[in-house]
Design an enzyme around this catalytic site. Structure first.
Site, mmCIF file in Angstrom:
data_model
loop_
_atom_site.group_PDB
_atom_site.id
_atom_site.type_symbol
_atom_site.label_atom_id
_atom_site.label_comp_id
_atom_site.label_asym_id
_atom_site.label_seq_id
_atom_site.Cartn_x
_atom_site.Cartn_y
_atom_site.Cartn_z
ATOM 1 N N LYS A 112 16.813 51.849 31.904
ATOM 2 C CA LYS A 112 15.716 51.051 31.329
ATOM 3 C C LYS A 112 14.476 51.922 31.138
ATOM 4 O O LYS A 112 13.772 51.803 30.142
ATOM 5 C CB LYS A 112 15.354 49.872 32.251
ATOM 6 C CG LYS A 112 16.456 48.875 32.422
ATOM 7 C CD LYS A 112 16.563 47.931 31.248
ATOM 8 C CE LYS A 112 17.664 46.942 31.480
ATOM 9 N NZ LYS A 112 18.311 46.373 30.396
ATOM 10 N N LYS A 195 29.018 50.102 25.999
ATOM 11 C CA LYS A 195 29.603 48.788 26.309
ATOM 12 C C LYS A 195 29.094 47.730 25.341
ATOM 13 O O LYS A 195 28.019 47.874 24.739
ATOM 14 C CB LYS A 195 29.284 48.407 27.746
ATOM 15 C CG LYS A 195 27.830 48.126 27.983
ATOM 16 C CD LYS A 195 27.599 47.413 29.302
ATOM 17 C CE LYS A 195 26.119 47.183 29.496
ATOM 18 N NZ LYS A 195 25.707 46.252 30.464
ATOM 19 N N LYS A 198 24.427 42.286 24.991
ATOM 20 C CA LYS A 198 23.732 41.236 24.234
ATOM 21 C C LYS A 198 22.707 41.834 23.282
ATOM 22 O O LYS A 198 22.486 41.340 22.198
ATOM 23 C CB LYS A 198 23.023 40.304 25.206
ATOM 24 C CG LYS A 198 23.981 39.404 25.935
ATOM 25 C CD LYS A 198 23.237 38.425 26.836
ATOM 26 C CE LYS A 198 24.197 37.724 27.759
ATOM 27 N NZ LYS A 198 23.799 37.728 29.150
HETATM 28 P P1 TYM Z 1 24.684 40.066 32.380
HETATM 29 O O1 TYM Z 1 24.042 38.794 31.932
HETATM 30 O O2 TYM Z 1 24.278 41.326 31.723
HETATM 31 O O3 TYM Z 1 26.234 39.958 32.304
HETATM 32 C C1 TYM Z 1 26.915 38.860 32.897
HETATM 33 C C2 TYM Z 1 28.273 39.295 33.396
HETATM 34 O O4 TYM Z 1 29.022 39.871 32.326
HETATM 35 C C3 TYM Z 1 29.466 41.168 32.678
HETATM 36 N N1 TYM Z 1 29.429 42.034 31.486
HETATM 37 C C4 TYM Z 1 30.455 42.797 31.097
HETATM 38 N N2 TYM Z 1 31.687 42.994 31.632
HETATM 39 C C5 TYM Z 1 32.519 43.822 30.981
HETATM 40 N N3 TYM Z 1 32.191 44.472 29.822
HETATM 41 C C6 TYM Z 1 30.978 44.311 29.252
HETATM 42 N N4 TYM Z 1 30.678 44.915 28.108
HETATM 43 C C7 TYM Z 1 30.029 43.447 29.894
HETATM 44 N N5 TYM Z 1 28.766 43.056 29.631
HETATM 45 C C8 TYM Z 1 28.425 42.191 30.608
HETATM 46 C C9 TYM Z 1 28.491 41.663 33.721
HETATM 47 O O5 TYM Z 1 29.084 42.648 34.540
HETATM 48 C C10 TYM Z 1 28.183 40.393 34.470
HETATM 49 O O6 TYM Z 1 29.183 40.163 35.435
HETATM 50 N N6 TYM Z 1 22.442 41.103 36.690
HETATM 51 C C11 TYM Z 1 23.460 40.294 36.079
HETATM 52 C C12 TYM Z 1 23.236 38.808 36.259
HETATM 53 C C13 TYM Z 1 23.135 38.420 37.680
HETATM 54 C C14 TYM Z 1 24.220 38.310 38.621
HETATM 55 C C15 TYM Z 1 23.635 37.920 39.831
HETATM 56 C C16 TYM Z 1 25.600 38.516 38.500
HETATM 57 C C17 TYM Z 1 21.992 38.095 38.326
HETATM 58 N N7 TYM Z 1 22.293 37.815 39.600
HETATM 59 C C18 TYM Z 1 24.412 37.716 41.001
HETATM 60 C C19 TYM Z 1 26.377 38.306 39.664
HETATM 61 C C20 TYM Z 1 25.782 37.924 40.871
HETATM 62 C C21 TYM Z 1 23.464 40.589 34.605
HETATM 63 O O7 TYM Z 1 22.521 41.084 34.047
HETATM 64 O O8 TYM Z 1 24.564 40.203 33.965
#
Ligand code: TYM
Length: 331
Positions: A112, A195, A198
């Site tokens: 970031k 990867k 969003k």
């Molecule tokens: P976020 O919103 O970026 O993504 C949500 C979940 O999707 C998975 N993910 C992926 N897995 C495989 N390939 C990809 N290209 C890919 N992009 C996203 C992420 O690994 C995630 O599991 N910090 C977290 C949100 C969060 C969270 C938590 C998750 C906040 N608190 C507690 C688990 C437990 C996040 O930004 O995910």
């Protein structure tokens, strides 16, 4: 004994294939076998300063897409992070245990800083602490995540262990990834590298219609084809195969692998197959999203029900933490 599973997704935009396969697949099995908490991480989304006009709508969108993917509010606890203020309180307490040096070394923080040097806010630095609070507040022991969240999960274990050691208790479990029986996965984007994300503009969304999906897949980056039979795969082609392995059956994958190895692959055919198989998975979800998204009553009832349950569990954990730390009430 049932495991406690917790899964979170930021409310920064529509869910894509990476989110689905990284965190949501096998929902049905996961919900039937465990006590599951699923939430929308709206506080985490604030690090990028979303427009207040869209903020709540984004939460509703992710909620609808969560439900459309197969989440069952009768079986699982579904809630919004900011509606459970105990999480923020635990975050404050856990911040005292987290060292600035280790937070600065987190890969996601460094990325970031590199990408957005004008927005290095403290929320970004302590992002893993808030994530740990999300997990530890329900004393979850399994967390379904993609590969990109592996380090954050490791930090949660470090904080849990540190708390237990500092206060000489066995209070927090050390959560492990719920990996669906395989390695944690990274779904690549369609732009040839990195990867699916969003904000990267390289994704297929669960809400995309068929035409959009086909157009995106047909435009995915490839190369000019294997120069000779058995030539090593370029990164963009490898990425398409990773997606194929995720959405298609084993025979289909080996058919295209054999074609590639023989130097006879036609990427047009590979992409058509890929688009067909993605559509098979996502279009039924899209239909449900369209049904659920505008059902305000269903969305708000679902959250209200889930928040009440989440707060019960969160309050019990927070009371335990505060007692251990030495807080006492005056009244
Ligand atoms: P976020 O919103 O970026 O993504 C949500 C979940 O999707 C998975 N993910 C992926 N897995 C495989 N390939 C990809 N290209 C890919 N992009 C996203 C992420 O690994 C995630 O599991 N910090 C977290 C949100 C969060 C969270 C938590 C998750 C906040 N608190 C507690 C688990 C437990 C996040 O930004 O995910």
């Amino acid at each position: 004994m049932k495991e406690i599973v917790l899964s979170g997704i930021r409310s920064t935009g529509n869910l894509h294939l990476g989110n689905y396969f990284g965190a949501l697949r096998n929902f049905i099995k996961m919900q039937d076998e465990n006590l599951c908490y699923f939430f929308i991480a709206d506080l985490h989304s604030l690090t990028t300063h979303p427009d207040p006009v869209n903020f709540h709508e984004n939460v509703k969108t992710v909620l609808a897409e969560y439900l459309a993917s197969g989440l069952d509010p009768e079986k699982s606890v579904i809630f919004v992070q900011s509606s459970v203020p105990e999480v923020s309180e635990l975050y404050t307490l856990m911040n005292m245990l987290a060292y600035v040096g280790e937070l600065e070394r987190t890969a996601s923080f460094k990325e970031k800083v590199r990408k957005h040097p004008n927005n290095v806010n403290a929320g970004l630095l302590t992002y893993p602490v808030l994530m740990a609070a999300d997990i530890l507040i329900h004393r979850a022991n399994k967390v379904p995540v993609g590969k990109d969240q592996e380090q954050h999960l490791e930090m949660t274990r470090v904080f849990a262990r540190r708390f237990n050691n500092m206060y000489n208790v066995e209070f927090f479990p050390e959560p492990a990834a719920y990996n669906f029986g395989t390695e944690l996965i990274k779904i690549p984007g369609l732009d040839g590298s990195g990867k699916m994300g969003k904000s990267e503009g390289n994704g297929i969304y669960l809400a995309d219609d068929e035409k959009t999906i086909r157009k995106k897949v047909m435009r995915a980056v490839t190369d000019s084809g294997p120069a000779v039979p058995g030539a090593p795969m370029s990164e963009p082609v490898k990425n398409l195969f990773v997606i194929l392995e995720t959405v298609s059956d084993a025979d289909t994958v080996s058919f295209f692998k054999d074609r590639y190895d023989a130097g006879e692959i036609r990427y047009g055919d590979l992409k058509k197959q890929l688009a067909d198989d993605i559509c098979k998975i996502t279009l039924p979800i899209r239909e449900r999203i369209l049904e659920i998204r505008n059902n305000e009553k269903y969305l708000s009832e679902t959250v209200r029900y889930g928040v009440a349950k989440a707060r019960e569990s969160a309050a019990a954990t927070l009371a335990g933490v505060k007692e251990i730390m030495g807080f006492k009430s005056f009244y």
